[in-house]
Design a protein around this motif. Structure first.
Motif, PDB file in Angstrom:
ATOM      1  N   SER A   1       0.838  -1.192   0.000  1.00  0.00           N
ATOM      2  CA  SER A   1       0.000   0.000   0.000  1.00  0.00           C
ATOM      3  C   SER A   1       0.873   1.241   0.000  1.00  0.00           C
ATOM      4  N   CYS A   2       0.324   2.327  -0.503  1.00  0.00           N
ATOM      5  CA  CYS A   2       1.106   3.553  -0.615  1.00  0.00           C
ATOM      6  C   CYS A   2       0.192   4.755  -0.540  1.00  0.00           C
ATOM      7  N   ALA A   3       0.554   5.695   0.294  1.00  0.00           N
ATOM      8  CA  ALA A   3      -0.197   6.937   0.414  1.00  0.00           C
ATOM      9  C   ALA A   3       0.749   8.114   0.250  1.00  0.00           C
ATOM     10  N   GLY A   4       0.255   9.189  -0.276  1.00  0.00           N
ATOM     11  CA  GLY A   4       1.070  10.376  -0.471  1.00  0.00           C
ATOM     12  C   GLY A   4       0.832  11.403   0.611  1.00  0.00           C
ATOM     13  N   SER A   5       1.886  12.123   0.941  1.00  0.00           N
ATOM     14  CA  SER A   5       1.784  13.240   1.877  1.00  0.00           C
ATOM     15  C   SER A   5       2.009  14.523   1.110  1.00  0.00           C
ATOM     16  N   ALA A   6       1.134  15.472   1.290  1.00  0.00           N
ATOM     17  CA  ALA A   6       1.195  16.766   0.616  1.00  0.00           C
ATOM     18  C   ALA A   6       0.754  16.695  -0.839  1.00  0.00           C
ATOM     19  N   PHE A   7       0.258  15.548  -1.277  1.00  0.00           N
ATOM     20  CA  PHE A   7      -0.363  15.457  -2.590  1.00  0.00           C
ATOM     21  C   PHE A   7      -1.307  14.263  -2.582  1.00  0.00           C
ATOM     22  N   SER A   8      -2.155  14.195  -3.594  1.00  0.00           N
ATOM     23  CA  SER A   8      -3.153  13.140  -3.641  1.00  0.00           C
ATOM     24  C   SER A   8      -3.028  12.340  -4.916  1.00  0.00           C
ATOM     25  N   PHE A   9      -3.101  11.021  -4.801  1.00  0.00           N
ATOM     26  CA  PHE A   9      -3.095  10.166  -5.985  1.00  0.00           C
ATOM     27  C   PHE A   9      -4.377  10.319  -6.794  1.00  0.00           C
ATOM     28  N   ARG A  10      -5.352  11.056  -6.268  1.00  0.00           N
ATOM     29  CA  ARG A  10      -6.549  11.315  -7.063  1.00  0.00           C
ATOM     30  C   ARG A  10      -6.250  12.296  -8.202  1.00  0.00           C
ATOM     31  N   TYR A  11      -5.132  12.977  -8.103  1.00  0.00           N
ATOM     32  CA  TYR A  11      -4.800  13.984  -9.102  1.00  0.00           C
ATOM     33  C   TYR A  11      -3.535  13.667  -9.884  1.00  0.00           C
ATOM     34  N   TYR A  12      -2.827  12.620  -9.509  1.00  0.00           N
ATOM     35  CA  TYR A  12      -1.586  12.256 -10.173  1.00  0.00           C
ATOM     36  C   TYR A  12      -1.557  10.765 -10.456  1.00  0.00           C
ATOM     37  N   ASN A  13      -0.945  10.402 -11.539  1.00  0.00           N
ATOM     38  CA  ASN A  13      -0.725   8.989 -11.810  1.00  0.00           C
ATOM     39  C   ASN A  13       0.255   8.438 -10.780  1.00  0.00           C
ATOM     40  N   GLY A  14      -0.001   7.219 -10.332  1.00  0.00           N
ATOM     41  CA  GLY A  14       0.881   6.630  -9.345  1.00  0.00           C
ATOM     42  C   GLY A  14       1.018   5.134  -9.538  1.00  0.00           C
ATOM     43  N   GLY A  15       2.040   4.587  -8.950  1.00  0.00           N
ATOM     44  CA  GLY A  15       2.232   3.142  -9.081  1.00  0.00           C
ATOM     45  C   GLY A  15       3.534   2.691  -8.466  1.00  0.00           C
ATOM     46  N   TRP A  16       4.070   1.613  -9.041  1.00  0.00           N
ATOM     47  CA  TRP A  16       5.283   1.032  -8.499  1.00  0.00           C
ATOM     48  C   TRP A  16       6.293   0.713  -9.598  1.00  0.00           C
ATOM     49  N   PHE A  17       7.541   0.801  -9.223  1.00  0.00           N
ATOM     50  CA  PHE A  17       8.611   0.182  -9.979  1.00  0.00           C
ATOM     51  C   PHE A  17       9.430  -0.649  -8.996  1.00  0.00           C
ATOM     52  N   ARG A  18      10.250  -1.516  -9.510  1.00  0.00           N
ATOM     53  CA  ARG A  18      11.092  -2.342  -8.642  1.00  0.00           C
ATOM     54  C   ARG A  18      12.507  -2.365  -9.173  1.00  0.00           C
ATOM     55  N   GLN A  19      13.403  -2.699  -8.296  1.00  0.00           N
ATOM     56  CA  GLN A  19      14.809  -2.735  -8.696  1.00  0.00           C
ATOM     57  C   GLN A  19      15.558  -3.764  -7.889  1.00  0.00           C
ATOM     58  N   VAL A  20      16.362  -4.527  -8.576  1.00  0.00           N
ATOM     59  CA  VAL A  20      17.284  -5.469  -7.963  1.00  0.00           C
ATOM     60  C   VAL A  20      18.659  -4.807  -7.999  1.00  0.00           C
ATOM     61  N   PRO A  21      19.405  -4.864  -6.916  1.00  0.00           N
ATOM     62  CA  PRO A  21      20.733  -4.235  -6.921  1.00  0.00           C
ATOM     63  C   PRO A  21      21.566  -4.652  -8.129  1.00  0.00           C
ATOM     64  N   GLY A  22      22.102  -3.650  -8.816  1.00  0.00           N
ATOM     65  CA  GLY A  22      22.927  -3.928  -9.977  1.00  0.00           C
ATOM     66  C   GLY A  22      22.172  -4.031 -11.275  1.00  0.00           C
ATOM     67  N   LYS A  23      20.832  -3.936 -11.191  1.00  0.00           N
ATOM     68  CA  LYS A  23      20.017  -4.012 -12.401  1.00  0.00           C
ATOM     69  C   LYS A  23      19.215  -2.726 -12.569  1.00  0.00           C
ATOM     70  N   GLU A  24      18.677  -2.544 -13.749  1.00  0.00           N
ATOM     71  CA  GLU A  24      17.887  -1.350 -14.028  1.00  0.00           C
ATOM     72  C   GLU A  24      16.519  -1.436 -13.363  1.00  0.00           C
ATOM     73  N   ARG A  25      15.918  -0.278 -13.198  1.00  0.00           N
ATOM     74  CA  ARG A  25      14.554  -0.242 -12.703  1.00  0.00           C
ATOM     75  C   ARG A  25      13.610  -0.933 -13.685  1.00  0.00           C
ATOM     76  N   GLU A  26      12.584  -1.537 -13.132  1.00  0.00           N
ATOM     77  CA  GLU A  26      11.566  -2.196 -13.954  1.00  0.00           C
ATOM     78  C   GLU A  26      10.209  -1.665 -13.549  1.00  0.00           C
ATOM     79  N   GLY A  27       9.478  -1.110 -14.487  1.00  0.00           N
ATOM     80  CA  GLY A  27       8.131  -0.645 -14.214  1.00  0.00           C
ATOM     81  C   GLY A  27       7.219  -1.817 -13.882  1.00  0.00           C
ATOM     82  N   VAL A  28       6.467  -1.684 -12.803  1.00  0.00           N
ATOM     83  CA  VAL A  28       5.597  -2.770 -12.357  1.00  0.00           C
ATOM     84  C   VAL A  28       4.139  -2.468 -12.672  1.00  0.00           C
ATOM     85  N   ALA A  29       3.641  -1.345 -12.193  1.00  0.00           N
ATOM     86  CA  ALA A  29       2.222  -1.037 -12.387  1.00  0.00           C
ATOM     87  C   ALA A  29       1.987   0.459 -12.237  1.00  0.00           C
ATOM     88  N   CYS A  30       0.966   0.923 -12.937  1.00  0.00           N
ATOM     89  CA  CYS A  30       0.600   2.332 -12.872  1.00  0.00           C
ATOM     90  C   CYS A  30      -0.911   2.475 -12.921  1.00  0.00           C
TER      91      CYS A  30
END
Length: 121
Positions: A21-50
């Motif tokens: 779960s994820c909540a924003g402080s000082a902004f709202s996900f109702r007005y901005y796109n939000g989601g997750w990315f993941r990263q394994v040390p030594g590898k590039e970021r990978e987009g997970v969901a938006c």
């Protein structure tokens, strides 16, 4: 200052599920796109969901399609990532992020410190 607060990671066995779960402080996900990315040390970021705030559409990375689900609770102004059928290759640090621009750009301008997800075989 924009801050994201994430929770829900941990150690699970292959095939099990977790919910982040994820909540924003000082902004709202109702007005901005939000989601997750993941990263394994030594590898590039990978987009997970938006979650697109403009139309409610969702976008997933190819490796998680059909297993992960992103959703938003407007009453709590919180994003959720339900991760099902976890595999050892899902092991990574997961970062909740505020996206800049459309989901399809996979460009983030604010993210949290990350939370580890470890999947054992």
């Amino acid at each position: 200052q924009l801050v994201l607060e994430e929770s829900g990671g941990g150690l699970v066995q292959s095939g099990q599920s977790l919910r982040l779960s994820c909540a924003g402080s000082a902004f709202s996900f109702r007005y901005y796109n939000g989601g997750w990315f993941r990263q394994v040390p030594g590898k590039e970021r990978e987009g997970v969901a938006c979650f697109s705030t403009s139309d409610g559409n969702v976008l997933y990375g190819d490796s998680v399609k059909g297993r992960f689900t992103i959703s938003r609770d407007d009453a709590k102004d919180t994003l959720y990532l339900t991760t099902n059928s976890l595999k050892p290759e899902d092991t990574a640090v997961y970062y909740c992020a505020k996206f800049q621009g459309p989901c399809s750009d996979w460009f983030y301008d604010v993210w949290d410190q990350g939370i580890p997800v470890n999947v054992s075989s």
